[in-house]
Design a protein around this motif. Structure first.
Motif, PDB file in Angstrom:
ATOM      1  N   LEU A 157     -46.858  81.459 -66.740  1.00 17.54           N
ATOM      2  CA  LEU A 157     -47.969  80.758 -67.380  1.00 17.54           C
ATOM      3  C   LEU A 157     -47.541  80.243 -68.749  1.00 17.54           C
ATOM      4  CD1 LEU A 157     -51.248  82.835 -66.953  1.00 17.54           C
ATOM      5  CD2 LEU A 157     -50.768  80.527 -66.167  1.00 17.54           C
ATOM      6  N   GLY A 165     -58.445  82.281 -68.164  1.00 17.89           N
ATOM      7  CA  GLY A 165     -57.946  80.911 -68.011  1.00 17.89           C
ATOM      8  C   GLY A 165     -58.435  80.046 -69.158  1.00 17.89           C
ATOM      9  N   LEU A 203     -52.993  74.758 -67.026  1.00 18.31           N
ATOM     10  CA  LEU A 203     -53.175  75.838 -67.984  1.00 18.31           C
ATOM     11  C   LEU A 203     -51.968  75.962 -68.914  1.00 18.31           C
ATOM     12  CD1 LEU A 203     -54.754  78.151 -69.104  1.00 18.31           C
ATOM     13  CD2 LEU A 203     -53.985  79.566 -67.205  1.00 18.31           C
ATOM     14  N   LEU A 249     -54.949  79.841 -72.885  1.00 16.01           N
ATOM     15  CA  LEU A 249     -55.182  80.982 -71.992  1.00 16.01           C
ATOM     16  C   LEU A 249     -55.951  82.085 -72.725  1.00 16.01           C
ATOM     17  CD1 LEU A 249     -54.750  82.810 -69.510  1.00 16.01           C
ATOM     18  CD2 LEU A 249     -52.466  83.318 -70.383  1.00 16.01           C
ATOM     19  N   ARG A 285     -56.337  87.037 -76.184  1.00 16.47           N
ATOM     20  CA  ARG A 285     -55.102  86.450 -75.675  1.00 16.47           C
ATOM     21  C   ARG A 285     -54.055  87.533 -75.831  1.00 16.47           C
ATOM     22  NH1 ARG A 285     -53.714  81.601 -75.899  1.00 16.47           N
ATOM     23  NH2 ARG A 285     -51.790  81.951 -77.045  1.00 16.47           N
TER      24      ARG A 285
END
Ligand code: LR7
Ligand code: MN
Length: 593
Positions: free
Chosen positions: A405, A458, A491, A496, A507
């Protein structure tokens, strides 16, 4: 014509023979003069492969050594106290500090054998150790373009604070430094001031990075235990014994000292008045090492304040490991280049393959933490990123999704980007190592997983506008204000966020809080701070309609009127669109909106 050409060939051949002969003689003479200098100065054999110390230079080095030692100011920085230069020197020193992230001029004036405070827990002084019964240690110090006096102080402090019986040797590995100081001067100093049977220097022919430099040192080592140090450390009294004692008892324990901070500016050996306070190692999903508090489970089961404490990861630079265990457990990933990543690789590997990673509080070593790295890598290669991707693919199983990610460039064409990892995957199989989930559940249960045990995660998008919560690339090492930015089509790490079951809007290790003093202003900003610094109370509640209510003030997260790159705030809850937020993903328990 033919005769003429033949004559020419004969002449040319004779000339050629002459030239070759001359070259051979010259080479021989050079070698003799080299030998002469080695023998005359009884230079130990290990230096014979290096040729920086030429006979003709020895006098120059002698006067350098004299000058170097004459400039040392007795008492400066003694007992680890902060030191300063004054006047013109201070200005000059400041300039060097800004360039090299280290006050080199000051280091040059401080004695290599300065004393340091005994910062250990007083209980440590009561331990009696029979050094003769301990395993022997090879201390491996790798360096690339480090300041000479800093390297020499590292070696000196090791020699001064380690019992002869257990210090098998100090192995210096030069990762092909090109700074002039580290060539002949270094060798001359070693030869003149140290027992060269004990302090050995290996020079790599080309820059190979710190991982392969350590491997080179490890291969050359003969002690039962390997102890790795960065080249800007100072060890204190009895630093070595506790490391060896623990490894003697548990061969597969990889043991670290408490790492104290030495100021890069004043060379102060920092310590606070709580010798029992220290931290252990964690990590972020972007693949960085972090410091975390000692884990709850370790505190509960601990027999004494000075017993070893387990640590989920290691910082990487300072640790001791049984030599045969080091090789058995896969040493290092030799394909890792430059700097970075090897510390988490070793941490996960040690735990997943049955060993343990521990801090022994009675062993303490100071390390100079620099603000930036004073060196570069060829082609500005992102060795930290690539090395981390290698370890992620080998050790992190399905959890690699979280790293990816952050670094989606490592999602595909990986072999091309990170090289072949077959050997490491095979090593993992051969050793029968456990999975990453096991590691998280058993070794690091408090590690926050952004998409597990969460209500939603997300991107967090404002209803009917293309505006998303965003860290705006602000430095996450210190508190910052939370902002918004245009939502990205996919993303990005900066967008995020997770809303945890415990009510944290966070986060990774950073949590959103509202400064209660600001609340009076009606438009209080949202601060992102280290999650450990927020209280335990539930901070945020997501209502069915999509309000994010700040629990203790009853205010709502509000983005009304905001444009990208501005800070979000909380305001009294109302029906304005700017107070409705949509997460990208919701856990099963909550129906997606
Ligand atoms: O190309 C290089 N070749 C080298 O030999 C680059 C560096 N080096 C040497 C360098 O001279 C130094 O002696 O390698 C050593 C480590 O480099 P540093 O001091 O620039 O690294 P660091 O202290 O910033 O980084 C930490 O993370 C690294 C990840 O690869 C290494 O594991 C370091 O050893 C590690 N340092 C520590 O763990 C000390 C405690 C600090 C923390 C956190
Ligand atoms: Mn370092």
């Amino acid at each position: 014509m033919i005769i003429g050409r033949r004559k020419f060939i004969v002449k040319a051949t004779i000339c050629g023979i002459y030239v070759i002969a001359l070259l051979l003689i010259a080479k021989r003479v050079m070698r003799i003069s080299d030998n002469f200098s080695w023998n005359n100065q009884s230079l130990p054999s290990q230096y014979s492969k290096t040729n920086t110390l030429r006979y003709t230079n020895l006098e120059r080095y002698s006067s350098w050594l004299e000058e170097y030692e004459a400039q040392i100011i007795p008492g400066l920085g003694e007992n680890g106290r902060p030191a300063n230069l004054y006047g013109k020197e201070k200005l000059e020193a400041q300039k060097v500090l800004e360039e090299k992230a280290l006050n080199i001029l000051l280091s040059d004036r401080i004695s290599l054998s300065r004393s340091l405070p005994d910062v250990r827990d007083p209980l440590c002084r009561n331990i009696t150790v029979g050094v003769t019964s301990l395993p022997t240690a090879s201390v491996i110090i790798i360096f690339y373009n480090e300041p000479l006096s800093v390297v020499l102080r590292t070696i000196t402090s090791v020699l001064n604070n380690s019992p002869k019986e257990i210090l098998q040797e100090v192995i210096l590995v030069d990762d092909a430094s090109d700074e002039d100081d580290l060539q002949g001067k270094l060798e001359f100093y070693l030869m003149k001031r140290f027992d060269t049977e004990r302090v050995k220097l290996i020079r790599l022919p080309e820059r190979r990075g710190l991982i392969r430099a350590r491997l080179k040192g490890a291969k050359a080592a003969s002690g039962e235990v390997l102890v790795f140090l960065d080249a800007h450390c100072e060890v204190i009294v009895q630093w070595l014994e506790p490391l060896l004692m623990r490894i003697q008892k548990k061969t597969d324990a990889v043991v670290m000292p408490i790492i104290d901070n030495i100021s890069e500016e004043t060379l102060e050996y920092y310590h606070d008045n709580r010798p029992e306070f220290f931290q252990v190692g964690g990590f972020t999903w972007s693949g960085d090492f972090t410091w975390i508090d000692i884990q709850e489970k370790e505190i509960v089961g601990r027999k004494s304040k000075i017993a070893p404490v387990r640590s989920p990861t290691m910082a990487g630079g300072l640790f001791a490991i049984n030599r045969s265990y080091f090789w058995k457990i896969g040493s290092y990933d030799e394909k890792m280049d430059g700097w970075g990543g090897e510390n988490l690789e070793m941490s996960f590997r040690i735990w997943q393959c049955g060993g343990s990673l521990e801090v022994t509080p009675c062993s303490r070593v100071g390390h100079i933490f620099r603000n930036f790295h004073p060196y570069k890598f060829p082609n500005d290669k992102d060795t930290h990123g690539i090395n981390t991707a290698r370890l992620v693919y080998v050790w992190m199983d399905e959890y690699k999704r979280l790293f990816l990610l952050h670094r989606d460039e490592f999602k595909d064409d990986i072999e091309e980007k990170i090289g072949d990892i077959t050997d490491r995957v095979e090593l993992r199989k051969k050793l029968g190592c456990k999975g990453f989930r096991w590691y998280l559940e058993n070794i690091y249960p408090e590690k926050f997983v952004p998409d597990e045990n969460v209500i939603a995660y997300g991107k967090v998008k404002m209803k009917e506008r293309n505006i998303c919560l965003d860290n705006l690339q602000r430095d996450e090492d210190k508190p910052y204000d939370l902002g918004v930015y245009g939502c990205h089509s996919r993303l990005y790490p900066s967008q995020l966020f997770s809303l945890s079951n415990a009510g944290e809007l966070r986060r990774d290790e950073i949590c959103a809080v509202v400064n209660l003093e600001d609340v009076m202003s009606r438009r209080a900003k949202v601060k992102m701070i280290d999650c450990r610094e927020r209280g335990d109370e539930k901070e945020w509640i997501l209502t069915d309609s999509g309000n994010l209510v700040h629990a203790s003030t009853g205010l709502c997260l509000d983005g009304t009127g905001l444009t990208p790159k501005t800070d979000v705030y909380v305001a009294p809850c109302s029906n304005v669109l700017g107070q409705f937020w949509q997460f990208e993903f919701y856990s099963d328990s909550v129906t997606p909106r």
